[in-house]
Design an enzyme around this catalytic site. Structure first.
Site, short mmCIF file in Angstrom:
data_model
loop_
_atom_site.label_atom_id
_atom_site.label_comp_id
_atom_site.label_asym_id
_atom_site.label_seq_id
_atom_site.Cartn_x
_atom_site.Cartn_y
_atom_site.Cartn_z
N GLY A 1 10.45 -17.40 -1.44
CA GLY A 1 9.68 -16.62 -2.42
C GLY A 1 10.59 -15.98 -3.45
O GLY A 1 10.30 -14.89 -3.96
N ALA A 2 11.68 -16.67 -3.77
CA ALA A 2 12.70 -16.07 -4.65
C ALA A 2 12.52 -16.46 -6.11
O ALA A 2 13.35 -16.12 -6.95
CB ALA A 2 14.10 -16.47 -4.17
N ARG B 1 10.39 -15.27 -8.13
CA ARG B 1 10.04 -14.09 -8.95
C ARG B 1 9.96 -12.86 -8.03
O ARG B 1 10.17 -12.96 -6.82
CB ARG B 1 8.70 -14.30 -9.66
N ASP C 1 6.66 -24.91 0.62
CA ASP C 1 5.52 -24.10 1.06
C ASP C 1 5.82 -23.66 2.49
O ASP C 1 5.83 -24.48 3.40
CB ASP C 1 4.24 -24.94 0.99
N ASN D 1 11.15 -13.80 2.71
CA ASN D 1 10.48 -12.85 1.82
C ASN D 1 9.12 -13.33 1.34
O ASN D 1 8.25 -12.52 1.02
CB ASN D 1 11.41 -12.59 0.62
N SER E 1 5.93 -4.72 5.43
CA SER E 1 5.25 -3.91 4.42
C SER E 1 4.88 -2.59 5.07
O SER E 1 4.69 -2.52 6.29
CB SER E 1 3.97 -4.61 3.96
N TYR F 1 -4.15 -8.64 5.57
CA TYR F 1 -2.77 -8.45 5.11
C TYR F 1 -2.03 -7.51 6.06
O TYR F 1 -0.89 -7.78 6.47
CB TYR F 1 -2.77 -7.89 3.68
N LYS G 1 1.33 -8.34 8.40
CA LYS G 1 2.62 -7.67 8.25
C LYS G 1 3.02 -6.90 9.52
O LYS G 1 4.21 -6.83 9.85
CB LYS G 1 2.60 -6.75 7.03
N1 NAD Z 1 5.12 -5.74 -4.28
C1 NAD Z 1 4.77 -4.90 -3.32
O1 NAD Z 1 4.24 -3.81 -3.58
C2 NAD Z 1 5.00 -5.26 -1.88
C3 NAD Z 1 4.81 -4.26 -0.92
C4 NAD Z 1 5.05 -4.55 0.42
C5 NAD Z 1 5.44 -5.81 0.79
N2 NAD Z 1 5.61 -6.78 -0.16
C6 NAD Z 1 6.03 -8.10 0.29
O2 NAD Z 1 7.19 -8.50 -0.42
C7 NAD Z 1 7.24 -9.93 -0.47
C8 NAD Z 1 7.47 -10.37 -1.91
O3 NAD Z 1 6.32 -10.01 -2.64
P1 NAD Z 1 6.33 -9.69 -4.22
O4 NAD Z 1 5.71 -8.37 -4.40
O5 NAD Z 1 7.65 -9.97 -4.81
O6 NAD Z 1 5.25 -10.77 -4.70
P2 NAD Z 1 5.31 -11.94 -5.79
O7 NAD Z 1 3.96 -12.54 -5.76
O8 NAD Z 1 5.83 -11.43 -7.09
O9 NAD Z 1 6.39 -12.95 -5.18
C9 NAD Z 1 6.10 -13.73 -4.06
C10 NAD Z 1 6.79 -15.06 -4.20
O10 NAD Z 1 6.47 -15.85 -3.05
C11 NAD Z 1 6.10 -17.15 -3.47
N3 NAD Z 1 5.18 -17.74 -2.48
C12 NAD Z 1 3.87 -17.44 -2.26
N4 NAD Z 1 3.37 -18.22 -1.30
C13 NAD Z 1 4.39 -19.03 -0.89
C14 NAD Z 1 4.49 -20.06 0.08
N5 NAD Z 1 3.42 -20.44 0.80
N6 NAD Z 1 5.68 -20.67 0.25
C15 NAD Z 1 6.76 -20.31 -0.49
N7 NAD Z 1 6.71 -19.36 -1.44
C16 NAD Z 1 5.54 -18.72 -1.63
C17 NAD Z 1 5.42 -16.94 -4.82
O11 NAD Z 1 5.38 -18.13 -5.59
C18 NAD Z 1 6.29 -15.85 -5.43
O12 NAD Z 1 7.40 -16.38 -6.12
C19 NAD Z 1 5.92 -10.42 0.14
O13 NAD Z 1 6.13 -10.77 1.48
C20 NAD Z 1 5.03 -9.20 0.03
O14 NAD Z 1 3.99 -9.20 0.97
C21 NAD Z 1 5.41 -6.52 -1.48
#
Ligand code: NAD
Length: 252
Positions: A17-18, A20, A68, A95, A148, A162, A166
């Site tokens: 998930g890197a 973005r 994926d 991530n 999370s 969700y 988590k």
């Molecule tokens: N942003 C927040 O407030 C927040 C809070 C708590 C936890 N998180 C967690 O942090 C992590 C990153 O989230 P973020 O906020 O950067 O979200 P984001 O949507 O900006 O980034 C997530 C990335 O994961 C990729 N992704 C999604 N499904 C995928 C799959 N099946 N296989 C591979 N890649 C996949 C997406 O394309 C994207 O690049 C997640 O696990 C999210 O649950 C985020």
């Protein structure tokens, strides 16, 4: 010297998930600390762009991998590609994750429940298993999952699937930490609070500021220090634990 012990020179890292958001910032941090980085994402273009940006900024080796994480075969192929390209895998940051729309129990469809679990829970499991398989023979590894604050506290707006996914990742971290330490593999976890990324749900804004003692959201950069700490030898005595970065939300 203490700062030298944070360095990741010669280490090879994978971040899912890197393409973005938080994952991109974590991948940058690992490379800035000295590691070669494999950038994995389901969105291939974003993975390619991040890998290119990191290589240009740091001069370290990067590769982009389309994967994926919900697909166990793709995950095995991803880990194989890292080992084939870099020689071995030392650091893995699991991530990638999603949140289905915020809605009550009766409105969550079976497909939405399955999607939530397939990516956040089964996807993290697929990664953990494939990573452990290549790390065990080396007797060394750092696995960092992403939880999370919703894995601890119940968000006022309903998001049961969700939160459950988590909470399971956090507990998976503990169980895997206990099991894999005998192979020299440390499994720990980062749990972000509300962090400003492209797809942040507008519903969380008021809720967060009503409770959090801090007056701003997190940014992806707020999680960079924690990932370098967990990836480096500095954290070698930390097993199955979690770092919560949430502006104090969960202490209230
Ligand atoms: N942003 C927040 O407030 C927040 C809070 C708590 C936890 N998180 C967690 O942090 C992590 C990153 O989230 P973020 O906020 O950067 O979200 P984001 O949507 O900006 O980034 C997530 C990335 O994961 C990729 N992704 C999604 N499904 C995928 C799959 N099946 N296989 C591979 N890649 C996949 C997406 O394309 C994207 O690049 C997640 O696990 C999210 O649950 C985020």
């Amino acid at each position: 010297m203490i700062l030298d012990r944070f360095k990741l020179d010669g280490k090879n890292a994978l971040v899912t998930g890197a393409g973005r958001g938080i994952g991109r910032a974590l991948a940058f941090a690992l490379a800035e600390a000295g590691a070669n980085v494999a950038v994995a994402d389901i969105l291939e273009e974003n993975a390619i762009q991040t890998a290119k940006d990191i290589a240009e900024a740091t001069g370290h080796k990067t590769i982009a991998i389309k994967c994926d994480i919900a697909n166990a075969d793709e995950v095995k192929a991803m880990v194989k590609k890292v080992v084939d390209s870099f020689g071995k895998l030392d650091i893995a940051v699991n991530n990638a994750g999603i949140s289905i729309p915020i809605k009550g129990i009766l409105d969550v469809s079976p497909e939405e429940w399955k999607k939530q679990m397939d990516i956040n829970l089964n996807g993290t499991w697929n990664c953990l298993k494939a990573e452990a398989e290549v790390m065990i023979p080396n007797g060394y590894g750092k696995i960092i999952n992403t939880g999370s604050i919703c894995g601890h506290v119940i968000w006022p707006d309903p998001q049961l699937p969700y939160s459950v996914s988590k909470a399971a990742v956090i507990h998976m971290t503990r169980a895997a930490g206990a099991e894999l330490i005998k192979h020299g593999i440390r499994v720990n976890c980062i749990s972000p609070g509300v962090t400003k990324v492209a797809d942040l749900f507008p519903e969380v804004v008021d809720v967060f500021f009503k409770t959090a003692p801090i007056d701003r959201f997190g940014s992806p950069a707020d999680h960079q220090g924690a990932v370098v700490f967990l990836a480096s030898e500095v954290s070698d005595f930390m097993v199955g634990q979690e770092i919560v970065l949430d502006g104090g939300y969960t202490i209230m």
